[in-house]
Motif scaffolding. Structure first.
Motif, mmCIF file in Angstrom:
data_model
loop_
_atom_site.group_PDB
_atom_site.id
_atom_site.type_symbol
_atom_site.label_atom_id
_atom_site.label_comp_id
_atom_site.label_asym_id
_atom_site.label_seq_id
_atom_site.Cartn_x
_atom_site.Cartn_y
_atom_site.Cartn_z
ATOM 1 N N GLU A 96 44.025 27.984 39.982
ATOM 2 C CA GLU A 96 43.811 28.850 41.145
ATOM 3 C C GLU A 96 44.353 30.250 40.894
ATOM 4 N N ALA A 97 45.513 30.336 40.265
ATOM 5 C CA ALA A 97 46.073 31.649 39.942
ATOM 6 C C ALA A 97 45.167 32.392 38.970
ATOM 7 N N GLY A 98 44.589 31.673 38.012
ATOM 8 C CA GLY A 98 43.658 32.287 37.069
ATOM 9 C C GLY A 98 42.420 32.837 37.752
ATOM 10 N N VAL A 99 41.880 32.075 38.678
ATOM 11 C CA VAL A 99 40.698 32.532 39.421
ATOM 12 C C VAL A 99 41.046 33.782 40.231
ATOM 13 N N ASP A 100 42.176 33.752 40.901
ATOM 14 C CA ASP A 100 42.596 34.911 41.691
ATOM 15 C C ASP A 100 42.779 36.143 40.814
ATOM 16 N N ARG A 101 43.371 35.947 39.647
ATOM 17 C CA ARG A 101 43.609 37.069 38.727
ATOM 18 C C ARG A 101 42.284 37.632 38.196
ATOM 19 N N VAL A 102 41.365 36.760 37.835
ATOM 20 C CA VAL A 102 40.057 37.210 37.345
ATOM 21 C C VAL A 102 39.322 37.978 38.438
ATOM 22 N N ALA A 103 39.365 37.482 39.669
ATOM 23 C CA ALA A 103 38.695 38.168 40.780
ATOM 24 C C ALA A 103 39.310 39.551 41.006
ATOM 25 N N ALA A 104 40.629 39.623 40.941
ATOM 26 C CA ALA A 104 41.307 40.914 41.129
ATOM 27 C C ALA A 104 40.936 41.877 40.004
ATOM 28 N N ASN A 105 40.917 41.383 38.770
ATOM 29 C CA ASN A 105 40.549 42.230 37.637
ATOM 30 C C ASN A 105 39.089 42.675 37.721
ATOM 31 N N ALA A 106 38.213 41.785 38.165
ATOM 32 C CA ALA A 106 36.796 42.142 38.299
ATOM 33 C C ALA A 106 36.620 43.242 39.348
ATOM 34 N N SER A 107 37.308 43.099 40.461
ATOM 35 C CA SER A 107 37.220 44.132 41.509
ATOM 36 C C SER A 107 37.768 45.459 41.012
ATOM 37 N N LEU A 108 38.885 45.399 40.307
ATOM 38 C CA LEU A 108 39.485 46.617 39.763
ATOM 39 C C LEU A 108 38.566 47.270 38.735
ATOM 40 N N PHE A 109 37.947 46.454 37.881
ATOM 41 C CA PHE A 109 37.019 46.958 36.871
ATOM 42 C C PHE A 109 35.848 47.672 37.534
ATOM 43 N N GLU A 110 35.261 47.035 38.553
ATOM 44 C CA GLU A 110 34.120 47.641 39.241
ATOM 45 C C GLU A 110 34.517 48.921 39.975
ATOM 46 N N GLU A 111 35.709 48.914 40.538
ATOM 47 C CA GLU A 111 36.188 50.098 41.248
ATOM 48 C C GLU A 111 36.404 51.267 40.289
ATOM 49 N N LYS A 112 36.956 50.999 39.120
ATOM 50 C CA LYS A 112 37.263 52.065 38.152
ATOM 51 C C LYS A 112 36.012 52.570 37.429
ATOM 52 N N THR A 113 35.101 51.653 37.113
ATOM 53 C CA THR A 113 33.937 52.047 36.312
ATOM 54 C C THR A 113 32.711 52.375 37.153
#
Length: 173
Positions: A96-113
């Motif tokens: 669950e922590a891995g899924v949450d981390r991946v989702a956070a990173n994906a959102s951050l990636f989309e926001e930055k790029t």
């Protein structure tokens, strides 16, 4: 559907698999406890039938051996099933922590790029993930029912305290 929603579905799926694993562990424990009870009944019947042929000391030693075997078996069953429960709990937490981390990173990636490819992929995979999550929930329910039947309970929760022949004997002593 966004990556956040997909992550929610993924967490639900992980939880359903975790509950299913716990139900299987409970069925294993209940089956093992039932085996001890059946073994003790069989042993007691054999002792009654052969009692006249045994000396008092032999009968006493046989009874002590039965009690020791039952105690060690139940202790081993408890240790292994508790250990398995702990492993499942940790795996669920990590996943669950891995899924949450991946989702956070994906959102951050989309926001930055500004690239929304991950969100598009999440939207495309969400219906399949949702269907899989529903199926996993059904499997979890069936395993809960199975574990309950094995234990002889009408309850489907994983936190039911069961009494064994060993614990009943220990309380009586």
């Amino acid at each position: 559907m966004s990556a956040k929603n997909l992550s929610t579905v993924a967490v639900d799926l992980i939880e359903a698999y975790g509950k299913t694993a716990k139900n299987v562990i409970n069925a294993y424990r209940a089956g093992g406890e039932r085996m001890v009870t059946l073994m003790e009944k069989r042993w007691n019947k054999a002792m009654r039938e052969s009692r006249t042929e045994l000396t008092a000391e032999t009968a006493k030693n046989a009874n002590a051996a039965k009690l020791a075997f039952s105690a060690y078996y139940i202790k081993g069953l408890t240790v292994t099933s508790n250990g398995a429960q702990q492993v499942v709990n940790q795996l669920v937490k990590v996943a669950e922590a891995g899924v949450d981390r991946v989702a956070a990173n994906a959102s951050l990636f989309e926001e930055k790029t500004g690239v929304t490819t991950l969100n598009t992929i999440a939207a495309a995979t969400a219906p399949g993930a949702l269907a899989l999550s529903k199926l996993a929930a059904q499997i979890e329910q069936k395993t809960a029912e199975f574990a309950s039947k094995v234990a002889g309970d009408d309850v489907t929760t994983a936190s039911v305290k069961r009494t064994t022949a060993y614990s009943q004997r220990r309380k009586a002593a």
